[in-house]
Design an enzyme around this catalytic site. Structure first.
Site, PDB file in Angstrom:
ATOM      1  N   GLY A 237      61.051  -5.539 155.830  1.00 49.32           N
ATOM      2  CA  GLY A 237      60.315  -6.666 156.394  1.00 49.32           C
ATOM      3  C   GLY A 237      60.824  -7.989 155.860  1.00 49.32           C
TER       4      GLY A 237
ATOM      5  N   LYS B  56      50.040   4.267 159.100  1.00 45.16           N
ATOM      6  CA  LYS B  56      50.793   3.325 158.276  1.00 45.16           C
ATOM      7  C   LYS B  56      49.924   2.816 157.113  1.00 45.16           C
ATOM      8  CE  LYS B  56      53.362  -1.038 158.462  1.00 45.16           C
ATOM      9  NZ  LYS B  56      52.629  -1.715 157.380  1.00 45.16           N
TER      10      LYS B  56
ATOM     11  N   ASP C 282      58.435   1.953 152.979  1.00 52.54           N
ATOM     12  CA  ASP C 282      58.820   0.554 152.836  1.00 52.54           C
ATOM     13  C   ASP C 282      58.407   0.057 151.459  1.00 52.54           C
ATOM     14  OD1 ASP C 282      56.105  -0.141 152.836  1.00 52.54           O
ATOM     15  OD2 ASP C 282      56.117  -0.959 154.860  1.00 52.54           O
TER      16      ASP C 282
ATOM     17  N   HIS D 185      52.416  -2.517 152.030  1.00 52.90           N
ATOM     18  CA  HIS D 185      52.670  -3.817 152.660  1.00 52.90           C
ATOM     19  C   HIS D 185      53.535  -4.706 151.764  1.00 52.90           C
ATOM     20  CE1 HIS D 185      49.455  -2.695 155.425  1.00 52.90           C
ATOM     21  NE2 HIS D 185      49.772  -3.715 156.173  1.00 52.90           N
TER      22      HIS D 185
ATOM     23  N   GLY E 120      59.740  -3.080 148.720  1.00 48.38           N
ATOM     24  CA  GLY E 120      60.710  -3.229 147.660  1.00 48.38           C
ATOM     25  C   GLY E 120      62.159  -3.061 148.068  1.00 48.38           C
ATOM     26  N   ILE E 121      62.433  -2.792 149.339  1.00 48.91           N
ATOM     27  CA  ILE E 121      63.801  -2.540 149.793  1.00 48.91           C
ATOM     28  C   ILE E 121      64.539  -3.857 150.005  1.00 48.91           C
ATOM     29  CG2 ILE E 121      65.201  -1.592 151.678  1.00 48.91           C
ATOM     30  CD1 ILE E 121      62.941   0.486 152.063  1.00 48.91           C
TER      31      ILE E 121
ATOM     32  N   TYR F 198      45.929  -2.838 164.206  1.00 47.81           N
ATOM     33  CA  TYR F 198      44.711  -2.876 163.397  1.00 47.81           C
ATOM     34  C   TYR F 198      43.592  -2.448 164.342  1.00 47.81           C
ATOM     35  CZ  TYR F 198      47.082  -5.671 159.785  1.00 47.81           C
ATOM     36  OH  TYR F 198      47.930  -6.117 158.801  1.00 47.81           O
TER      37      TYR F 198
ATOM     38  N   ARG G 242      45.951 -13.806 148.489  1.00 48.23           N
ATOM     39  CA  ARG G 242      47.245 -13.843 147.829  1.00 48.23           C
ATOM     40  C   ARG G 242      47.346 -15.189 147.116  1.00 48.23           C
ATOM     41  NH1 ARG G 242      48.346 -10.776 152.513  1.00 48.23           N
ATOM     42  NH2 ARG G 242      48.717 -12.646 153.766  1.00 48.23           N
TER      43      ARG G 242
ATOM     44  N   TYR H 281      54.510 -17.482 151.674  1.00 48.29           N
ATOM     45  CA  TYR H 281      53.725 -16.597 152.541  1.00 48.29           C
ATOM     46  C   TYR H 281      54.499 -15.305 152.807  1.00 48.29           C
ATOM     47  CZ  TYR H 281      51.561 -14.639 156.712  1.00 48.29           C
ATOM     48  OH  TYR H 281      50.991 -13.783 157.607  1.00 48.29           O
TER      49      TYR H 281
END
Length: 409
Positions: free
Chosen positions: A357, A279, A334, A303, A336-337, A160, A195, A54
């Site tokens: 994240g 965002k 953000d 995301h 991929g970091i 949201y 997903r 998840y």
């Protein structure tokens, strides 16, 4: 003639005793962790597959997720030698306030599914390191409790914006009363997405695991025991939305708004007196539109590859967006970091601050608050070392000339 001396059994025993002996289980688990990649592996071993996936997975074929990470791998640094780097200042000012390091902790939904300590633990670590913490609308800890857990932290709230204006005003009022100084309006999630990893694992949100997932959970009794004891007293729900009423499924569905448009951002600008960030921006045009409508910042994000597969890579958008905005707004990036070097590179390319994240979620899964602390210890240490090796002593000295993004046009 030389003789070979064989060490005594006592000497050998001292040399080969297990690392971390005498420490608690969490410390032993983390003792050999040296990178976010190591922390990810520790999290994978600790948490049930459904929970790990998840946090770790992406949307569709996970093409965007893979491309985001590969883009950072294509970076090349250009260091400057013969510079005194004995003292490095990693602080800067972002969205009107100070940050001790050039990154923030991104909002993540249902954080307590990773570990019972959840958002409160993450926020308290963010406070200790002087970096902003972002709470999600789908957070499993209330705004009020996060403020108690980290009273000195810079707290941002990710919103949201539903079609229910009364609900939106209630959330804004609570955020303001709880000392959140920045509002993050998510603009790229008009609908929910599937997903595949979650579907295959039978994990839905709100959590509802399949028999296979439950059986896998039994292989992780430590995690299961912690979660059972914690959720028996404090059920795992969307705590931020709980007071709005309705069942869990209705609360989750209420946050998706396919009618969201520029007028909603302008309405929010009029209602919110703090800093406002759009965002999920994924183009130069939308970045300019958001700032024209009153946003103080744009957050380039996919995301972490969890929404539209084949979306642009946020890092590749940083230079053209910064050039187009001409200093009118801060730029956050953000997706991929996985290291402090990635953070430094993003700032060198023009971002005001990077956001992470998964990195702290891996820490949370691996060891609760101690694991989150480990994640930030790794990232902050890598930021300092990367700056020193680049020959840079202040964040504002980072320039595009310090890094080449191969393959970017």
């Amino acid at each position: 003639m030389s003789t070979t001396r064989v060490p005594s059994s006592r000497t050998l025993g001292a040399l080969i005793r297990p690392a971390g002996r005498g420490r608690d289980a969490v410390q032993r688990r983390l003792t050999r962790v040296q990178s976010i990649h190591d922390l990810r592996e520790a999290a994978r071993r600790r948490a049930p597959r459904a929970v790990f996936d998840y946090a770790d997975g992406g949307a569709g074929r996970e093409l965007n997720l893979g491309r985001c990470r590969q883009t950072y791998d294509r970076l090349e640094f250009h260091p400057t030698a013969l510079t005194d780097v004995s003292v490095v200042d990693t602080s800067s000012t972002v969205l009107g306030g100070p940050v001790a390091f050039p990154f923030a902790l991104a909002p993540t939904g249902f954080t307590r599914i990773m570990h019972p300590s959840g958002e409160g633990a993450v926020a308290s670590v963010a406070e200790a390191y002087g970096v902003p913490y972002s709470l999600s609308t789908l957070g499993t800890t209330t705004m009020e409790d996060v403020a108690i857990a980290a009273p000195g932290a810079r707290r941002w709230f990710q919103l949201y914006l539903s079609r229910d204006r009364a609900l939106a005003k209630e959330l804004l009022a609570r955020a303001s009363a709880s000392g959140f100084d920045t509002l993050l309006l998510t603009v790229d999630t008009p609908i929910s997405v599937n997903r595949p990893r979650d579907v295959h694992n039978g994990l839905t949100i709100p959590p509802s695991m399949s028999v296979r997932a439950i059986l896998d959970g039994l292989r992780h009794l430590g995690w299961c025991g912690e979660m059972f004891r914690a959720t028996r007293k404090d059920p795992l729900v969307s705590a931020v939305l709980k007071s709005t009423g309705g069942n869990a499924a209705e609360m989750i569905q209420s946050v998706f708004n396919p009618t969201l448009d520029l007028g909603d951002l302008e309405w929010l600008r009029a209602e919110w007196s703090g800093k406002l960030v759009a965002k999920g921006v994924q183009s130069v045009t939308d970045a300019c539109r958001a700032v024209d409508a009153g946003a103080d910042g744009v957050w380039l994000s996919t995301h972490g590859g969890r929404k539209l597969d084949r979306a642009p890579v946020p890092l590749e958008l940083v230079p053209p967006v910064v050039d187009a905005l001409q200093g009118r707004a801060d730029v956050v990036v953000d997706s991929g970091i996985t290291s402090g070097a990635d953070i430094v590179a993003a700032v060198a390319l023009g971002a005001s601050v990077a956001a992470v994240g998964r990195a702290y979620l891996y820490g949370l899964m691996a060891g609760g608050r101690t694991g989150v602390d480990k994640a930030l210890e790794i990232l902050t240490g890598e930021v300092v070392r990367t700056m020193q090796l680049l020959g840079v002593t202040r964040v504002d000295q980072l320039r595009p000339a310090h890094v080449t993004l191969h393959g970017w046009a």
